[in-house]
Every structure is written in C-alpha cells, then in structure tokens.
Write a protein that holds these residues in place. Structure first.
Motif, mmCIF file in Angstrom:
data_model
loop_
_atom_site.group_PDB
_atom_site.id
_atom_site.type_symbol
_atom_site.label_atom_id
_atom_site.label_comp_id
_atom_site.label_asym_id
_atom_site.label_seq_id
_atom_site.Cartn_x
_atom_site.Cartn_y
_atom_site.Cartn_z
ATOM 1 N N PRO A 11 45.426 -27.346 32.838
ATOM 2 C CA PRO A 11 45.113 -26.942 34.267
ATOM 3 C C PRO A 11 46.306 -25.668 34.546
ATOM 4 N N MET A 61 42.501 -24.294 40.406
ATOM 5 C CA MET A 61 41.646 -25.667 39.964
ATOM 6 C C MET A 61 40.189 -24.828 40.213
ATOM 7 N N VAL A 121 36.084 -25.131 40.759
ATOM 8 C CA VAL A 121 35.560 -26.059 41.776
ATOM 9 C C VAL A 121 33.922 -25.431 42.486
ATOM 10 N N ARG A 156 42.001 -21.374 44.109
ATOM 11 C CA ARG A 156 40.636 -22.060 43.733
ATOM 12 C C ARG A 156 40.122 -20.959 42.503
ATOM 13 N N ARG A 195 39.970 -31.121 38.016
ATOM 14 C CA ARG A 195 40.607 -31.503 39.353
ATOM 15 C C ARG A 195 41.621 -32.332 39.775
ATOM 16 N N CYS A 207 45.301 -31.558 38.543
ATOM 17 C CA CYS A 207 45.322 -30.050 39.074
ATOM 18 C C CYS A 207 46.296 -30.224 40.291
ATOM 19 N N CYS A 208 45.690 -31.827 41.606
ATOM 20 C CA CYS A 208 46.172 -32.496 41.971
ATOM 21 C C CYS A 208 47.584 -33.181 42.038
ATOM 22 N N SER A 223 50.161 -30.639 41.907
ATOM 23 C CA SER A 223 50.139 -30.066 43.202
ATOM 24 C C SER A 223 51.431 -30.889 43.584
#
Length: 365
Positions: A256, A272, A274, A289, A318, A321-322, A325
């Motif tokens: 990331p 991210m 996806v 994204r 993912r 990444c959250c 964030s």
C-alpha cells in the motif's frame, strides 16, 4: 507484418452521486458506439469504468496518435457528456476542455495510453486504470516491475531479461523527456521518478526495442489552467515471454503506497487495488483506486477480460489501505495528509489565497 495497436482512452464525463462512479447508461452508450465501429475503424473494444472515469479500450491497426481513433473516442465522450448533462450528473463533461476535435485528444482533456506491437505467439496484456490520483502514481510500480529483482525474479533467472529495460521519463512541468537504461542507471532513474508529481514514466522498452509498457501523462490542471479534477491515469503492460510474468506485474500492488489526489485532488492517500465491482470512490471521495483487467490479444481481438484484483490475495492490502486511510484522515487539513504547498498550487487553494492577499502585512524589522 501488420502490427496491432492498443489504445486506452479515458475521461470523466459525469458521475453520480458526486465523484463516486460512472452511470450505467454512459457505459451502455459508449459500448454501443464502439461496437458499431468494430470491423471498420477498430477491430475490438471493451468499455468499463474506474470510479467516475469512463474507460475505452480499443484495438486497431492504425498506430499511435491516429486521428480516426482519437476522434472516435472524442465522439463517444461528447455523446456521453450530453447524456450526463441531461441527467444533471456531477461534473458532466469536465474532462472535455475543447469545443471541437482538432486531430488528437491529447491536450483536450482525456488521458491516453497506447502501444503498437507485433503480436507474439501468446500476448498477455494488462490494462490498469486509476481514479483519484495523478499519472506519477505508476512510477513506483513500473520500477518494481521492470527494474527491481527483489520484486521481479525474472530479472535474475530469465536470461531473456538480463539486459534490463529502458525507461522514458517525462518532465510534465518543463515538457521534456529523457531515457534511462536499467540496471546500469537505476539510481539516476530513481532520482527523478521519486518526485512523481513532476517526473512521470511514459514508456518502458526492452533493450531490443520491444515495447513493454505505456502510460498516460496528461495533467488536467496544466491543460485547463485551473483545477478541474485529478488526472486519473491509465497504463498498459505486456507480460510473459521475455517480459515480466503476469504475476510479477501485479504483485507490487500488494504494497500500500501513498499517492497524491483523493479528496479535491489535495490529499495523500493509499492506492487501493480493487475489482471493478469495488471501483466506486466513497470514503472521503476515495481512497484512490486502481483496477486491472487482463486480456490475451489474438489478431487484434481482446480475449477476456479477467478482473485481476478481484482476488482474496489482495484482501490484506485493502485492509492495510483502510488502516492508512484512518491514520491520514486523523490529520485533517494538516500535512502530510494535505499536499505540500507547492503541489497545492495546482488545486483550489489559490482561490482562497486570492481572497486574503491584501490583508497580509510586512513584519517590522
């Protein structure tokens, strides 16, 4: 031998709600218009989206920068922008900076990545599409894919890759370009591409001239003279048979990294990866994204796509990444979440500064 050209051309022609996603009606109209052009202007096509960007993937035999191909894309974007305006979608036509087509969509708003090549016995092709970030977001990944032996083992164990690769870097501020050969000039390459807001990798070739990668380098704010949204770049990479394998190309996306863009194009955020079904930017209009569609190219036909990031192997990145964030959002309007002042010159901040320019006073000596 007739060469195949792959053209990936994208634009934000309107989205809902806000900057979240492309409306299905626009995807339907674009797919129909390209389908009608198959057999004449183009060989094959595929239409998709990443966030609020409409993505056109086309194959043909006309080479890069072809006026007929670019005009086809422009007409698709115009028609979709017209429909977007009728539906009062957000930012309808925002990436279309000209009133009439002038031979090439470069400089008119849309992003373009193209490559022309002689098809091999088997030609895997990976198309990457991003939202809420800038063209330099690809720099890290292209270096990892084509120059880092800890990432791409083929650089060590595949004799056909031992000679390394040539990178073409564009200075998007001064409008100039330079080429670096790796591995011998790897450190010099890194000296530039580590500043992705200015220096952007445009092409990668094998030393024998075989094209390996092509990206879009268009900077919307520089073309428009004002902030009209982030650039949301695209990239095309060929794989296998003397080039990095498909797995080597996508593996670096499990890390990331932070890229510029996100909300109002003014923040750093995690990039991210996806599946297309999750390519809808919601949390703080993001986070940024990236989607990847894989094809086999056969006589100009696109066999596929395979949704490469729709895979539980990418679940962990993912989640990370959250987490990133959350950390960055806690900074609110402070750097490093907010971009540096130098980069903020290309956002809406100058409009705020203009309001207060007469209220500053010199400090007494």
């Amino acid at each position: 031998m007739v060469k195949t050209t792959v053209s990936v051309i994208k634009a934000d022609v309107g989205s809902y709600p806000g900057h979240s996603r492309t409306h299905p009606k626009l995807l339907e109209v674009a797919a129909r218009m390209l389908k009608e052009a198959e057999g004449s202007t183009i060989i094959d096509s595929y239409v998709t989206h990443c966030g609020d960007d409409l993505e056109l993937i086309m194959t043909h035999t006309k080479g890069e920068d072809n006026e007929e191909i670019h005009e086809l894309a422009w007409n698709v974007f115009l028609e979709c922008a017209k429909i977007a305006k009728e539906m009062k979608l957000y930012g309808a036509g925002q990436d279309l900076l000209a009133d009439a087509f002038s031979g090439n969509v470069k400089g008119m708003g849309p992003g373009v990545a193209e490559m022309e090549f002689e098809e091999r016995g088997s030609d895997p092709l990976l198309v990457f599409m991003a939202d809420k970030t800038e063209p330099g977001a690809w720099n890290y990944f292209l270096y990892k894919i084509f120059a880092d032996p800890f990432s791409t083992s083929g650089l060590v164990i595949d004799p056909s890759m031992h000679q390394g690769f040539t990178f073409e870097v564009h200075d998007v501020m001064e409008k100039r370009r330079i080429r670096f050969n790796t591995p011998e000039e790897s450190y010099s390459l890194l000296a530039y591409i580590g500043a992705p807001s200015r220096y952007v990798i445009k092409y990668v070739w094998k030393k024998d001239g075989t094209i390996a990668a092509s990206t879009s380098t268009q900077r919307l704010n520089m073309m428009a003279g004002r902030y009209v949204g982030k650039d949301d770049p695209v990239m095309v990479i060929r794989a296998q048979s003397g080039l990095p394998s498909v797995g080597e190309v996508i593996d670096p996306f499990r890390t990331p990294i932070l890229v510029a863009g996100w909300m109002r194009g003014s923040h750093h955020g995690p990039f991210m990866p996806v599946g297309v079904c999750d390519a809808n930017c919601t949390q703080f209009d993001g986070p940024p994204r990236v989607v990847c569609l894989g094809f086999q190219v056969s006589n100009g036909k696109l066999i596929g796509p395979a949704d490469m990031f729709d895979d539980p192997a990418f679940n962990r990145v993912r989640d990370r990444c959250c987490e990133l964030s959350d950390v960055l959002r806690a900074h609110g309007p402070f750097e490093p979440h907010r971009l540096s002042l130098e980069e903020m010159e290309y956002t809406t901040l100058p409009g705020v500064e203009k309001q207060f320019k007469d209220r500053w006073e010199d400090l007494p000596e």
